[in-house]
Design a protein around this motif. Structure first.
Motif, PDB file in Angstrom:
ATOM      1  N   ASP A 120      50.157  26.599 120.090  1.00 53.11           N
ATOM      2  CA  ASP A 120      49.386  26.757 121.318  1.00 53.11           C
ATOM      3  C   ASP A 120      48.039  26.063 121.123  1.00 53.11           C
ATOM      4  OD1 ASP A 120      47.856  27.591 123.462  1.00 53.11           O
ATOM      5  OD2 ASP A 120      48.503  29.678 123.376  1.00 53.11           O
ATOM      6  N   ALA A 121      47.881  24.905 121.728  1.00 51.85           N
ATOM      7  CA  ALA A 121      46.673  24.115 121.507  1.00 51.85           C
ATOM      8  C   ALA A 121      45.415  24.853 121.941  1.00 51.85           C
ATOM      9  CB  ALA A 121      46.781  22.785 122.253  1.00 51.85           C
ATOM     10  N   SER A 122      45.531  25.724 122.915  1.00 53.38           N
ATOM     11  CA  SER A 122      44.362  26.458 123.404  1.00 53.38           C
ATOM     12  C   SER A 122      43.886  27.503 122.405  1.00 53.38           C
ATOM     13  CB  SER A 122      44.678  27.124 124.740  1.00 53.38           C
ATOM     14  OG  SER A 122      45.629  28.173 124.585  1.00 53.38           O
ATOM     15  N   ARG A 123      44.746  27.800 121.407  1.00 49.86           N
ATOM     16  CA  ARG A 123      44.397  28.827 120.417  1.00 49.86           C
ATOM     17  C   ARG A 123      44.325  28.264 119.007  1.00 49.86           C
ATOM     18  NH1 ARG A 123      48.848  33.145 120.822  1.00 49.86           N
ATOM     19  NH2 ARG A 123      47.472  34.220 119.358  1.00 49.86           N
ATOM     20  N   ALA A 124      44.384  26.964 118.873  1.00 48.85           N
ATOM     21  CA  ALA A 124      44.483  26.347 117.547  1.00 48.85           C
ATOM     22  C   ALA A 124      43.215  25.616 117.145  1.00 48.85           C
ATOM     23  CB  ALA A 124      45.667  25.385 117.515  1.00 48.85           C
ATOM     24  N   GLU A 125      42.094  25.979 117.727  1.00 47.32           N
ATOM     25  CA  GLU A 125      40.824  25.365 117.365  1.00 47.32           C
ATOM     26  C   GLU A 125      39.995  26.328 116.516  1.00 47.32           C
ATOM     27  OE1 GLU A 125      40.004  22.284 118.016  1.00 47.32           O
ATOM     28  OE2 GLU A 125      41.798  21.886 119.204  1.00 47.32           O
ATOM     29  N   LEU A 126      39.078  25.781 115.748  1.00 43.68           N
ATOM     30  CA  LEU A 126      38.152  26.593 114.961  1.00 43.68           C
ATOM     31  C   LEU A 126      36.937  26.946 115.803  1.00 43.68           C
ATOM     32  CD1 LEU A 126      38.210  24.668 111.566  1.00 43.68           C
ATOM     33  CD2 LEU A 126      39.588  26.624 112.233  1.00 43.68           C
ATOM     34  N   PRO A 127      36.324  28.121 115.576  1.00 41.61           N
ATOM     35  CA  PRO A 127      36.736  29.176 114.657  1.00 41.61           C
ATOM     36  C   PRO A 127      37.938  29.944 115.210  1.00 41.61           C
ATOM     37  CG  PRO A 127      34.830  29.893 115.899  1.00 41.61           C
ATOM     38  CD  PRO A 127      35.078  28.464 116.297  1.00 41.61           C
ATOM     39  N   ALA A 128      38.683  30.562 114.326  1.00 41.10           N
ATOM     40  CA  ALA A 128      39.870  31.301 114.736  1.00 41.10           C
ATOM     41  C   ALA A 128      39.987  32.575 113.916  1.00 41.10           C
ATOM     42  CB  ALA A 128      41.112  30.439 114.545  1.00 41.10           C
ATOM     43  N   GLU A 129      40.489  33.604 114.559  1.00 40.40           N
ATOM     44  CA  GLU A 129      40.707  34.880 113.886  1.00 40.40           C
ATOM     45  C   GLU A 129      42.039  35.447 114.351  1.00 40.40           C
ATOM     46  OE1 GLU A 129      37.464  37.500 114.629  1.00 40.40           O
ATOM     47  OE2 GLU A 129      35.970  36.245 113.622  1.00 40.40           O
ATOM     48  N   GLY A 130      42.531  36.425 113.584  1.00 39.28           N
ATOM     49  CA  GLY A 130      43.740  37.128 113.980  1.00 39.28           C
ATOM     50  C   GLY A 130      44.927  36.201 114.153  1.00 39.28           C
ATOM     51  N   ASP A 131      45.654  36.407 115.262  1.00 42.50           N
ATOM     52  CA  ASP A 131      46.861  35.619 115.504  1.00 42.50           C
ATOM     53  C   ASP A 131      46.560  34.135 115.689  1.00 42.50           C
ATOM     54  OD1 ASP A 131      48.320  37.939 115.364  1.00 42.50           O
ATOM     55  OD2 ASP A 131      48.486  38.215 117.534  1.00 42.50           O
ATOM     56  N   ASP A 132      45.332  33.809 116.075  1.00 44.81           N
ATOM     57  CA  ASP A 132      44.991  32.400 116.268  1.00 44.81           C
ATOM     58  C   ASP A 132      45.019  31.614 114.959  1.00 44.81           C
ATOM     59  OD1 ASP A 132      44.730  32.931 118.921  1.00 44.81           O
ATOM     60  OD2 ASP A 132      42.555  32.832 118.971  1.00 44.81           O
ATOM     61  N   VAL A 133      44.837  32.302 113.837  1.00 52.00           N
ATOM     62  CA  VAL A 133      44.913  31.614 112.540  1.00 52.00           C
ATOM     63  C   VAL A 133      46.296  31.014 112.358  1.00 52.00           C
ATOM     64  CG1 VAL A 133      44.791  31.908 110.041  1.00 52.00           C
ATOM     65  CG2 VAL A 133      43.116  33.026 111.502  1.00 52.00           C
ATOM     66  N   PHE A 134      47.334  31.729 112.805  1.00 58.19           N
ATOM     67  CA  PHE A 134      48.687  31.188 112.694  1.00 58.19           C
ATOM     68  C   PHE A 134      48.856  29.955 113.556  1.00 58.19           C
ATOM     69  CE2 PHE A 134      53.266  31.197 113.903  1.00 58.19           C
ATOM     70  CZ  PHE A 134      53.772  30.906 112.641  1.00 58.19           C
ATOM     71  N   GLN A 135      48.218  29.930 114.716  1.00 61.28           N
ATOM     72  CA  GLN A 135      48.296  28.750 115.569  1.00 61.28           C
ATOM     73  C   GLN A 135      47.619  27.558 114.897  1.00 61.28           C
ATOM     74  OE1 GLN A 135      50.172  28.593 118.330  1.00 61.28           O
ATOM     75  NE2 GLN A 135      50.744  30.714 117.856  1.00 61.28           N
ATOM     76  N   VAL A 136      46.512  27.805 114.203  1.00 66.12           N
ATOM     77  CA  VAL A 136      45.854  26.736 113.453  1.00 66.12           C
ATOM     78  C   VAL A 136      46.777  26.239 112.339  1.00 66.12           C
ATOM     79  CG1 VAL A 136      43.876  26.127 112.014  1.00 66.12           C
ATOM     80  CG2 VAL A 136      43.556  27.620 113.997  1.00 66.12           C
ATOM     81  N   TYR A 137      47.473  27.159 111.689  1.00 67.19           N
ATOM     82  CA  TYR A 137      48.433  26.785 110.642  1.00 67.19           C
ATOM     83  C   TYR A 137      49.527  25.875 111.196  1.00 67.19           C
ATOM     84  CZ  TYR A 137      52.556  27.417 107.653  1.00 67.19           C
ATOM     85  OH  TYR A 137      53.680  27.210 106.893  1.00 67.19           O
ATOM     86  N   LEU A 138      50.101  26.267 112.338  1.00 69.58           N
ATOM     87  CA  LEU A 138      51.137  25.431 112.945  1.00 69.58           C
ATOM     88  C   LEU A 138      50.581  24.061 113.322  1.00 69.58           C
ATOM     89  CD1 LEU A 138      52.971  27.968 115.287  1.00 69.58           C
ATOM     90  CD2 LEU A 138      53.737  27.127 113.062  1.00 69.58           C
ATOM     91  N   ARG A 139      49.376  24.050 113.877  1.00 71.95           N
ATOM     92  CA  ARG A 139      48.730  22.783 114.221  1.00 71.95           C
ATOM     93  C   ARG A 139      48.563  21.909 112.984  1.00 71.95           C
ATOM     94  NH1 ARG A 139      42.279  22.260 115.203  1.00 71.95           N
ATOM     95  NH2 ARG A 139      42.168  20.013 114.791  1.00 71.95           N
ATOM     96  N   ALA A 140      48.085  22.508 111.878  1.00 75.58           N
ATOM     97  CA  ALA A 140      47.858  21.752 110.648  1.00 75.58           C
ATOM     98  C   ALA A 140      49.147  21.119 110.150  1.00 75.58           C
ATOM     99  CB  ALA A 140      47.258  22.664 109.578  1.00 75.58           C
ATOM    100  N   LYS A 141      50.226  21.897 110.146  1.00 71.81           N
ATOM    101  CA  LYS A 141      51.516  21.372 109.703  1.00 71.81           C
ATOM    102  C   LYS A 141      52.012  20.277 110.640  1.00 71.81           C
ATOM    103  CE  LYS A 141      52.466  23.850 106.011  1.00 71.81           C
ATOM    104  NZ  LYS A 141      52.511  23.184 104.669  1.00 71.81           N
TER     105      LYS A 141
END
Length: 225
Positions: A120-141
């Motif tokens: 979810d691009a809307s939730r994959a930006e920094l800073p991130a907490e909680g479930d959004d950290v997983f979205q950043v992980y998916l984005r990174a991969k």
């Protein structure tokens, strides 16, 4: 073959190192913590103590001189924050690709994750907490995978496993461009990487994989994605 593995102390990496060593090859694991050297040696690998987050392309390329292949099995880990998902899972993978090209190492296997492109691009930006950290992980991969797919100079393979377990290896898998959610033992992921490297199969392919009914070698040979 001399195979350099980033994230050399990870669970999949240690299993892969044992497989490669037992097959008569020379695995070298990149680790940040020198205390992990003994564990790699027990797995039949040599340790290269190097922090991917603080090194540069030229330094890493120097360590890859003479290698036949590289594997990216590193990750920030479940306890790491969102920033390290980007600096390790994405930037570390890209750094290894840059260094491999500079050192003339064409074979690269990247261990990614299932459904990474559906972040979810809307939730994959920094800073991130909680479930959004997983979205950043998916984005990174996803971004690391995309970078590797764009490199004509590398004979890449991108392995996207489902949920990882510590169950014994089965040697049986299902592969596809996109699969429904499933699980797979880490030991089978290690076997997939070893097979791709040693049999020279699944080159220039990206695939998702879970436990299934096909022998690993047959499954990888049949991939045409």
């Amino acid at each position: 073959m001399r195979i350099v593995i980033a994230g050399g102390h990870g669970k999949i990496a240690l299993l892969l190192e044992r497989l490669l060593s037992d097959a008569g090859h020379d695995p070298v694991g990149i680790v940040r913590n020198p205390d992990h050297t003994a564990d790699l040696e027990q797995a039949g690998a040599r340790a290269l103590v190097l922090d991917l987050e603080s090194t540069d392309v030229d330094t890493l390329a120097g360590h890859l001189d003479g290698a036949d292949a590289v594997v990216f099995a590193a990750g920030g880990g479940s306890a790491s924050g969102a920033e390290r998902k980007l600096t390790i899972d994405r930037d570390g993978a890209i750094l290894l690709a840059d260094a491999a090209e500079k050192a003339g190492v064409s074979r690269y296997v990247l261990i990614s994750a299932m459904h990474t492109d559906e972040f979810d691009a809307s939730r994959a930006e920094l800073p991130a907490e909680g479930d959004d950290v997983f979205q950043v992980y998916l984005r990174a991969k996803s971004e690391a995978d995309a970078d590797l797919r764009g490199r004509d100079a590398l004979d890449w393979t991108i392995v996207r496993p489902g949920g990882l377990t510590d169950d014994p290896a089965t040697g049986l898998v299902a592969v596809g461009a996109r699969l429904e959610t499933g699980t797979i033992p880490r030991a089978d992921v290690a076997s997939i990487v070893a097979t791709a490297l040693l049999e020279g199969v699944a080159v220039k392919t990206q695939f998702e994989v879970v436990s299934g009914e096909l022998e690993i070698s047959d499954a990888l040979t049949a991939i045409r994605y």
